[in-house]
Design an enzyme around this catalytic site. Structure first.
Site, PDB file in Angstrom:
ATOM      1  N   ASP A 162      42.895  43.091  73.776  1.00 30.95           N
ATOM      2  CA  ASP A 162      43.614  43.588  74.952  1.00 30.95           C
ATOM      3  C   ASP A 162      43.427  45.092  75.115  1.00 30.95           C
ATOM      4  OD1 ASP A 162      45.031  43.865  72.523  1.00 30.95           O
ATOM      5  OD2 ASP A 162      46.839  44.410  73.636  1.00 30.95           O
ATOM      6  N   GLU A 163      43.620  45.528  76.334  1.00 29.34           N
ATOM      7  CA  GLU A 163      43.716  46.944  76.666  1.00 29.34           C
ATOM      8  C   GLU A 163      42.610  47.807  76.054  1.00 29.34           C
ATOM      9  OE1 GLU A 163      48.420  47.582  77.451  1.00 29.34           O
ATOM     10  OE2 GLU A 163      47.880  47.483  75.340  1.00 29.34           O
TER      11      GLU A 163
END
Lengths: 560, 560
Positions: A355-356
């Site tokens: 993620d991210e």
């Protein structure tokens, strides 16, 4: 009290009426929410409760193993004996052939309790049957069978499950049906239950990086999960800010990357084994997350050259970015780490994060630019991420492990293997679930269950209303949604408040993921939620209030 | 280590530098907030910290009583010895003439700690001087003197206070200056402090009616208050929903009005004495609130005819309203209760409540209408409230007690005695403070400090910024503001979460009420706030995280 088989049903009805009158005394005054008495959480798929009442005698009650037997089952029975008769139980139980019989010492308390009827029939035993082979060394898994049938009628009670895991769920339910009517005095209503979970993956994420959580907190959370039939502990064990996992292969990861002193902020190999075994005994899977290529700043302290050096005008500026996907040393390291983790963790699944991932640092680094030009990626950093994830996935696949990833991996157009499980966590969950399942991937949902975001009042009702299958899609797509997870991120949570903040708010998610789709009205669940909170408190967990006023018969007391 | 007086200051500077380098290791990685080391909370009025460092030896450190002596002082010294040397201390201390000397057993731990410099000078003692007579039977009061002076220089340390209460505050400060640099190894910087509180009334309200709080929780909260120099425990002991106070004069109030079973949801006379004495030893006043004429539904269960019967078309509809102010039995009852309470509670002040009186029920009742017509009040229910409050106030005044009321009593135009303290709690605090002080009443503020209203993130900063003297008024008016209170109402709080929810968020209010007006920038306080949180945790309290990530050297562990 001896067991009497021939008592007329009408007499039981009278007893039940008397009991109802009695129980009204427990109802808090004025505005508090009424509590149910002896009703299960989460609600079973099929649940019929009669008006006949029997009492249980802690001194003589038996769990009779009438099917297959194994230590996992015996451990569960001992555990639930203590839970059910906790205000009476004290002495350690002993095994007696295949009939388990416990002799707790009688309680010498002088407290004067509400009077209760001592005239009713006695339920002497619960027959417990595991139909499949009961394997001591088995671990719970995504495809375990958690169904069970539970019947309590005059003079007999039976619990049947295909697997040991289903029987564990049934023991939990049975323990919830039994209620206390006086010190050491317990009763149960006639009941008929057919039960199975709506979703196979019912998880709780705890974040042990942003703040360290004590081993005690983690085990308490596993207790709470078992009391709510949750079955996956998603252990977000490391992140940007600290690396509390003690790696044997790369010890510097922890020595350099943990909060200091590392001794007090580390999960040792022995700690990890303790967590996995404690979870296994409760039918809970432990899915570890080692999030890369982003969220990995703490890794760099103990593993030089793993992270990308961020540059200003082509020169290293002292900051580090995501894992550097362009050098072979990265994959050598990952192969070593995954090899260790595949031996340490027992579950088939592994959460790879993803993620991210911020592309800025990759963009700034000339070596990365050169690598991308050479490999024809140009300026397409999603391609670079795909390249990294692909190689990581291959490393994991070689160990015959499955994996879960956060949704961005898919959102960024990274191609992953068809058996990947995608965790949807961002807003816009309906569109995302439609998209992920349309691509043929299995999905789990956590978007609406970020319980770390607190707000004043009874916010469990909001969590209760969220449904993972509420999106536009075919029935095949809906079936690809295998469950969900509540997330308790660690920004404002540590051992001081993790249990009280997660429970019983998390019970709302637990019921959503276990019970039938139609069980969706919080107003109808409210009185049962009150009982569930008091149940958790009675079992020693600091489950916080979720309605505007009220009380439990036994309030929280950590000294007990 | 022996004490060496002639070490050159330059060498100390080197030690300090080495220490600074060492302490950098404690700073959490990347985004966590840096923690201060050995800096006090709340910030003293005048605080100078030097670079000289001395060590303290738990085995030999002395508190020397050089002024007046009393048990209150000795209790405080024993308490603070244990707090300061908590990781080393274990054995019970013993008194030795007027010099108190403790011999804790050495700790056999095998943990390897950060290395620390063992070369510096040793501070052997703290001279403690109470200038005024130190009275064992004394109670803290609104006009107690809490000022003190504290000096730590090479080879000597002195604490002087006019009163025992000031010395207690100074001992707290001294305990905060000392920091741990290794197991059983402590240091302190040269320091010069002149200190006194900005406001005399620095309170914490706990609500034990909406949810019951265990005695343990209440005592833990008193500990936390002492660690933050708060000095008034506003015990909102009863309310609409339950009456947990065990009255000897009117036992049915509790037997009928407490949550059931009453045994487990009651504060006995002995419990109340314990709370008052525990508070007294820490210089904390206990101000009980018995809120009337509203918020009293639970009173009616055990005191027939106390409450107004609400009517529909002139006929009792089964509901009850505020206390009935029109019948003499009400005042006979109140006289009896106040007589008891004046003996049970030690503080001069008594909180009479008076908030949120709903006039609807009074309006509906024909007897009340008749009474008002007869007495010429017509339909002016504020007059009726005034009549009630006046008679209540007279009853309390006869006992020579002072009292506090919620702002509505004034807002409704009720005339009260000039020595009344008015608690401002509604929004629009600036206008209200101006109004109340313009009428010549003293005021305390709680509007901006309802800590029960939680929100995600570092909300302590908002509490920190609120100032009780920020309103349009003369300096005389400002002086009438004698302090404030944080409120932790009990709708969503009980023993499971009351400490973690109140602390260290309440520390923000504590610093606002103690420190100088100019100490108002949360960004400047942030690193000290982190240390204060870890300090509370080190002392055994579950103080929750208030910044986005971080850790304490010793994390919370209720088993320790």
């Amino acid at each position: 009290m001896a067991f009497t088989e021939n008592v007329a049903a009408s007499r039981f009805n009278l007893v039940y009426l008397a009991l109802t009158v009695l129980l009204l005394q427990y109802v808090p005054h004025c505005a508090s929410i009424t509590q149910t008495v002896g009703q299960p959480w989460p609600l079973p798929q099929s649940y019929k409760s009669g008006t006949n009442v029997q009492s249980l005698d802690a001194d003589t009650f038996l769990f009779r193993v009438v099917g297959n037997d194994c230590d996992l089952l015996r451990e569960a029975i001992v555990r639930y004996y203590k839970i059910i008769f906790r205000t009476a139980a004290d002495a350690a139980p002993s095994h007696e052939d295949e009939v388990l019989r416990f002799q707790p010492k009688s309680d010498p308390t002088v407290l004067e309790w509400d009077q209760y009827n001592t005239d009713e029939s006695v339920l002497g035993s619960l027959d417990v049957k595991v139909e499949d082979k009961c394997v001591d060394i088995g671990y719970p898994s995504l495809d375990m069978d958690e169904s069970y049938a539970l019947t309590v009628t005059t003079g007999s009670a039976t619990l049947v499950g295909k697997s040991i895991w289903g029987v564990m769920r049934g023991l939990e339910t049975f323990s919830q049906l039994v209620y206390e009517v006086g010190l050491g005095a317990y009763q149960v209503n006639d009941t008929e239950i057919q039960d199975f979970p709506r979703f196979a993956h019912r998880g709780v994420l705890l974040d042990t990086s942003r703040h360290y959580l004590s081993l005690r907190s983690i085990l308490q959370n596993l207790d709470a999960m078992a009391y709510n039939k949750m079955n996956v502990f998603h252990w977000h064990i490391v992140d940007e800010i600290s690396f509390p996992y003690e790696s044997r292969t790369f010890p510097q990861l922890n020595i350099q990357g943990a909060y200091q002193p590392a001794y007090t902020h580390t999960y040792t190999q022995e700690n990890v084994r303790t967590v996995i075994e404690y979870a296994r005994l409760r039918g809970i899977r432990v899915v570890p997350e080692f999030d890369t290529p982003g969220h990995s700043l703490s890794w760099g302290k103990g593993q030089p050259d793993l992270l990308t050096k961020c540059c200003t005008k082509g020169v290293f500026n002292g900051h580090y970015g995501p894992v550097d996907p362009t050098v072979n040393s990265t994959y050598t390291f990952l192969t070593g780490l995954v090899d260790e983790l595949s031996k340490v963790f027992a579950d088939h699944y592994f959460h790879l994060g993803g993620d991210e991932v911020s592309f800025g640092c990759w963009e700034s680094n000339p070596n990365i630019t050169q690598f991308m030009n050479k490999t024809g990626m140009g300026r397409n950093y999603a391609k670079l991420e795909e390249y990294y994830m692909q190689r990581l996935v291959d490393i994991v696949a070689k160990k015959n492990m499955g994996y879960i990833i956060w949704q961005e991996v898919i959102d960024n157009g990274v191609k992953v293997r068809p058996d990947t499980v995608v965790e949807v966590w961002r807003s816009g969950q309906e569109a995302e679930l439609a998209k992920v399942t349309n691509l043929g991937y299995r999905a789990i949902l956590s978007s609406c269950w970020y319980l770390n975001y607190i707000s004043y009042g009874s916010d469990w009702m909001t969590y209760y209303k969220c449904d993972p299958q509420r999106f536009n899609g075919t029935s095949q797509q809906k079936e690809l949604v295998i469950g969900g997870e509540l997330c308790m991120w660690g920004e404002y949570v540590d051992s001081t408040n993790v249990i009280s903040r997660t429970w019983p708010r998390g019970s709302a998610v637990a019921e959503r993921l276990w019970s039938a789709e139609e069980v969706k009205f919080p107003e109808a669940a409210e009185a049962r939620m009150e009982e569930q909170r008091c149940r958790l408190i009675g079992r020693g967990l600091p489950a916080e209030p979720v309605s505007g006023a009220g009380h439990c018969r036994h309030e929280y007391d950590p000294d007990q």
